[in-house]
Design an enzyme around this catalytic site. Structure first.
Site, PDB file in Angstrom:
ATOM      1  N   ASP B  28      39.904  26.378  35.374  1.00 14.98           N
ATOM      2  CA  ASP B  28      41.054  25.648  35.907  1.00 14.98           C
ATOM      3  C   ASP B  28      41.324  26.119  37.346  1.00 14.98           C
ATOM      4  O   ASP B  28      41.852  27.208  37.560  1.00 14.98           O
ATOM      5  CB  ASP B  28      42.268  25.902  35.008  1.00 14.98           C
ATOM      6  CG  ASP B  28      43.482  25.118  35.490  1.00 14.98           C
ATOM      7  OD1 ASP B  28      43.335  23.921  35.796  1.00 14.98           O
ATOM      8  OD2 ASP B  28      44.585  25.722  35.569  1.00 14.98           O
ATOM      9  N   GLU B  80      27.435  47.355  50.502  1.00 12.76           N
ATOM     10  CA  GLU B  80      26.855  47.495  49.168  1.00 12.76           C
ATOM     11  C   GLU B  80      25.767  46.451  48.993  1.00 12.76           C
ATOM     12  O   GLU B  80      25.266  46.240  47.905  1.00 12.76           O
ATOM     13  CB  GLU B  80      27.930  47.412  48.091  1.00 12.76           C
ATOM     14  CG  GLU B  80      28.734  46.130  48.104  1.00 12.76           C
ATOM     15  CD  GLU B  80      28.751  45.478  46.739  1.00 12.76           C
ATOM     16  OE1 GLU B  80      29.290  46.088  45.820  1.00 12.76           O
ATOM     17  OE2 GLU B  80      28.222  44.359  46.625  1.00 12.76           O
ATOM     18  N   CYS B 112      33.775  48.729  48.255  1.00 10.22           N
ATOM     19  CA  CYS B 112      34.392  48.045  49.405  1.00 10.22           C
ATOM     20  C   CYS B 112      34.897  48.994  50.490  1.00 10.22           C
ATOM     21  O   CYS B 112      35.531  48.566  51.441  1.00 10.22           O
ATOM     22  CB  CYS B 112      35.543  47.169  48.926  1.00 10.22           C
ATOM     23  SG  CYS B 112      35.030  45.875  47.806  1.00 10.22           S
ATOM     24  N   ARG B 199      40.864  44.403  33.520  1.00 15.35           N
ATOM     25  CA  ARG B 199      42.222  44.732  33.977  1.00 15.35           C
ATOM     26  C   ARG B 199      42.334  46.154  34.513  1.00 15.35           C
ATOM     27  O   ARG B 199      43.296  46.500  35.183  1.00 15.35           O
ATOM     28  CB  ARG B 199      43.223  44.521  32.837  1.00 15.35           C
ATOM     29  CG  ARG B 199      43.338  43.071  32.450  1.00 15.35           C
ATOM     30  CD  ARG B 199      44.632  42.765  31.725  1.00 15.35           C
ATOM     31  NE  ARG B 199      44.748  41.336  31.521  1.00 15.35           N
ATOM     32  CZ  ARG B 199      45.286  40.504  32.389  1.00 15.35           C
ATOM     33  NH1 ARG B 199      45.771  40.960  33.518  1.00 15.35           N
ATOM     34  NH2 ARG B 199      45.338  39.209  32.151  1.00 15.35           N
ATOM     35  N   THR B 201      40.835  47.246  36.828  1.00 15.64           N
ATOM     36  CA  THR B 201      40.660  47.217  38.279  1.00 15.64           C
ATOM     37  C   THR B 201      41.989  47.165  39.036  1.00 15.64           C
ATOM     38  O   THR B 201      42.014  47.315  40.242  1.00 15.64           O
ATOM     39  CB  THR B 201      39.808  46.001  38.727  1.00 15.64           C
ATOM     40  OG1 THR B 201      40.434  44.823  38.240  1.00 15.64           O
ATOM     41  CG2 THR B 201      38.405  46.081  38.185  1.00 15.64           C
ATOM     42  N   HIS B 234      43.050  46.606  51.940  1.00 18.32           N
ATOM     43  CA  HIS B 234      41.838  45.986  51.402  1.00 18.32           C
ATOM     44  C   HIS B 234      42.230  44.714  50.622  1.00 18.32           C
ATOM     45  O   HIS B 234      43.254  44.681  49.955  1.00 18.32           O
ATOM     46  CB  HIS B 234      41.094  46.955  50.484  1.00 18.32           C
ATOM     47  CG  HIS B 234      39.966  46.285  49.761  1.00 18.32           C
ATOM     48  ND1 HIS B 234      38.998  45.582  50.432  1.00 18.32           N
ATOM     49  CD2 HIS B 234      39.685  46.174  48.433  1.00 18.32           C
ATOM     50  CE1 HIS B 234      38.156  45.074  49.541  1.00 18.32           C
ATOM     51  NE2 HIS B 234      38.551  45.415  48.332  1.00 18.32           N
ATOM     52  N   LYS B 239      45.999  38.161  46.511  1.00 15.23           N
ATOM     53  CA  LYS B 239      47.233  38.577  45.854  1.00 15.23           C
ATOM     54  C   LYS B 239      47.488  40.089  45.919  1.00 15.23           C
ATOM     55  O   LYS B 239      48.609  40.517  46.210  1.00 15.23           O
ATOM     56  CB  LYS B 239      47.162  38.150  44.380  1.00 15.23           C
ATOM     57  CG  LYS B 239      48.500  37.715  43.832  1.00 15.23           C
ATOM     58  CD  LYS B 239      48.323  37.115  42.469  1.00 15.23           C
ATOM     59  CE  LYS B 239      49.651  37.100  41.734  1.00 15.23           C
ATOM     60  NZ  LYS B 239      49.491  36.549  40.394  1.00 15.23           N
ATOM     61  N   ASN B 266      36.572  37.948  49.594  1.00 13.09           N
ATOM     62  CA  ASN B 266      36.448  39.395  49.717  1.00 13.09           C
ATOM     63  C   ASN B 266      35.107  39.734  50.348  1.00 13.09           C
ATOM     64  O   ASN B 266      34.063  39.516  49.745  1.00 13.09           O
ATOM     65  CB  ASN B 266      36.551  40.047  48.327  1.00 13.09           C
ATOM     66  CG  ASN B 266      36.408  41.561  48.383  1.00 13.09           C
ATOM     67  OD1 ASN B 266      36.372  42.155  49.459  1.00 13.09           O
ATOM     68  ND2 ASN B 266      36.325  42.188  47.232  1.00 13.09           N
ATOM     69  N   SER B 296      36.045  50.788  45.049  1.00 10.13           N
ATOM     70  CA  SER B 296      35.977  51.149  43.637  1.00 10.13           C
ATOM     71  C   SER B 296      35.150  52.392  43.463  1.00 10.13           C
ATOM     72  O   SER B 296      34.211  52.639  44.202  1.00 10.13           O
ATOM     73  CB  SER B 296      35.358  50.003  42.840  1.00 10.13           C
ATOM     74  OG  SER B 296      36.217  48.904  42.870  1.00 10.13           O
TER      75      SER B 296
END
Ligand SMILES: [Zn+2]
Lengths: 134, 348
Positions: B28, B80, B112, B199, B201, B234, B239, B266, B296
């Site tokens: 969606d 990366e 990143c 989640r 992350t 970053h 959001k 990103n 990360s």
């Protein structure tokens, strides 16, 4: 595919930095560099870097590509009249080839040219893109 | 005093919209757009990779720095998506710029955060007096697995910074780091696509490290959020950085210049460095900039810069980031995207 590691490596100065040879006697610029000046037979040269800017002198659209270029079709190969006055042949990318016009301003960018198979060396060098004055 | 003497970015020309990806996987689109704060992302052309993006961004940085490339004593490329598993990207960049052979080069990798890692090393190396100028680049052409949430955001782009000690466009005030071993995202050797902890992350990863680095940096510099004119975090999506800014006490005018993700995606190692480049393109002189990356694995690097009058003189000497993002684009469909990203394999 045959490996041409040494030959490709020797071409690094012209491919990576667009280094040309400027004749110390008659000031003619040669790209790629030469050992003897075809204008005056001079043998002494200074290394100069082309500005990378020029205009499209002519071009053709490739629809059936040689090995390694298949993912790019249709793509344009053009002859660019550099601002230094000399002509350079290269791919013209980041454009719709059908919309190119002779006289278009272009600038060089560093791009992947090809690779020697999946496990071989990656070849880098210059291509041209439309100069959008960004 | 050390800081930035030249900076530049490079954004590929191609874009794909969230709707186009969602259509293929039956997702969606409106909820992804809202959930990720993302409308479209950049896609590298088939002849672009981390090395080409890094070179083109670095050439823009060199135009602004207006120095002899032979004076660059160190080149660090964070990514990366280095094109070779073994063979440095840094030598390709150094050679293409004309910085060889008297140059120290290394490739960096930290999800990143690899771009700001290079910046951290370059700034402190110049500060130590070992080199006159050092170049740091963050560049990526990252991939998300087809149908994975990451496919909507994994984009391509690069930003490059030449650090020096005179004619500074932005002076470095201080740096601060915050690292722990946190398994929120990884890619094993020979794996084509990364894995992520779902989640996991969010809060224990991005928020914990980025918030701690920001708080630590401000405390160390004895500054409050309102003292900072421009902030860049970053941007794994559109959001996270906005939520982070609001929770940490920053307002929209402070983060809007550097927020590129909604139309860029990103760009991994390029993400917060490109936000910094976009901020420098439009910032006023004598203003404070806070830059905080996140990688990360996990960690954040924080920097505070002060812009100078010199910035206003040099920024028109190379293409601006916003202009490349907003004006230089061509939309492609999923089929073309899949071909460009080699998600469709042809017979050799
Ligand atoms: Zn001659």
């Amino acid at each position: 595919m045959a490996m041409h590691v040494a030959r490709n490596w020797r071409e690094t100065p012209e491919r990576y930095r667009m280094e040309a040879a400027k004749c110390k006697k008659c000031s003619a610029i040669h790209f790629p560099a030469r050992l003897i000046c075809p204008e005056c037979q001079g043998r002494e040269f200074a290394t100069v870097r082309l500005s990378g800017k020029g205009e499209l002198a002519t071009f053709t659209i490739i629809r059936i590509a040689p090995t390694g270029f298949g993912d790019l079709v249709p793509y344009a190969v053009g002859i660019v009249k550099m601002d230094e006055g000399i002509h350079v042949m290269a791919q013209i990318v980041d454009c719709n080839p059908e919309e190119l016009k002779i006289g278009d301003r272009v600038v060089s960018q560093f791009r992947r040219i090809n690779q020697e198979g999946k496990n071989g060396m990656i070849l880098y060098g210059y291509k041209f893109v439309p100069d959008l004055g960004l | 005093m050390v800081g930035i003497v030249g900076y530049g970015s490079h954004i590929p020309r191609y874009r794909i919209r969230v709707e186009e990806i969602a259509k293929v996987w039956g997702a969606d689109a409106p909820s992804y757009k809202k959930g990720l704060g993302l409308n479209e992302k950049s896609v590298p052309a088939p002849d672009e990779d981390c090395a080409t993006l890094a070179v083109n961004a670095s050439r823009n940085a060199l135009r602004r720095a207006n120095i002899d490339p032979k004076q660059i004593g160190a080149v660090y490329v964070g990514s990366e998506s280095h094109p070779y598993a073994v063979k440095p990207t840094g030598t390709i960049v150094s050679e293409a710029l004309g910085a060889c052979p008297f140059v120290h080069t290394a490739d960096l990798e930290f999800a990143c955060k690899a771009g700001t890692e290079g910046m951290f090393i370059a700034l402190h190396l110049v500060k130590s007096g070992v080199v006159q100028y050092a170049l740091a680049v963050g560049a990526d052409t990252s991939q998300g697995a087809p149908g994975d949430a990451l496919e909507f955001s994994a984009a391509a782009g690069a930003a490059a910074f030449i650090m020096g000690s005179k004619n500074l466009a932005a002076e470095l005030l201080d740096t601060h780091c915050y690292m722990t071993d946190t398994p929120d995202f990884w890619r094993r050797e020979h794996a084509y696509y990364p894995e992520h902890g779902g989640r996991f992350t969010g809060k224990p990863a991005y928020e914990k490290h980025l918030f701690s680095a920001t708080a630590g940096m401000l405390e160390k510099a004895k500054l409050k959020p309102e003292d900072i004119s421009y902030v860049i975090f970053h941007q794994p999506n559109g959001k996270f950085p906005v939520n982070a800014a609001q929770k940490l006490g920053f307002k929209e005018p402070q983060y809007k210049l550097g927020l590129l993700c909604p139309t860029l995606g990103n760009t991994y190692s390029g993400s917060s460095p490109m936000g910094l480049a976009a901020t420098l393109d439009a910032a006023e002189a004598d203003r404070l900039i806070l830059l905080v990356s996140y990688g990360s694995g996990a960690g954040s690097d924080a920097f505070i810069f002060r812009t100078t009058e010199k910035l206003l003189e040099i920024r028109d000497m190379a293409p601006k980031t916003r202009k490349q993002l907003d004006e230089h684009k061509q939309y492609i469909e999923y089929g073309t995207y899949a071909k460009f990203r080699r998600k469709i394999l042809r017979a050799e």
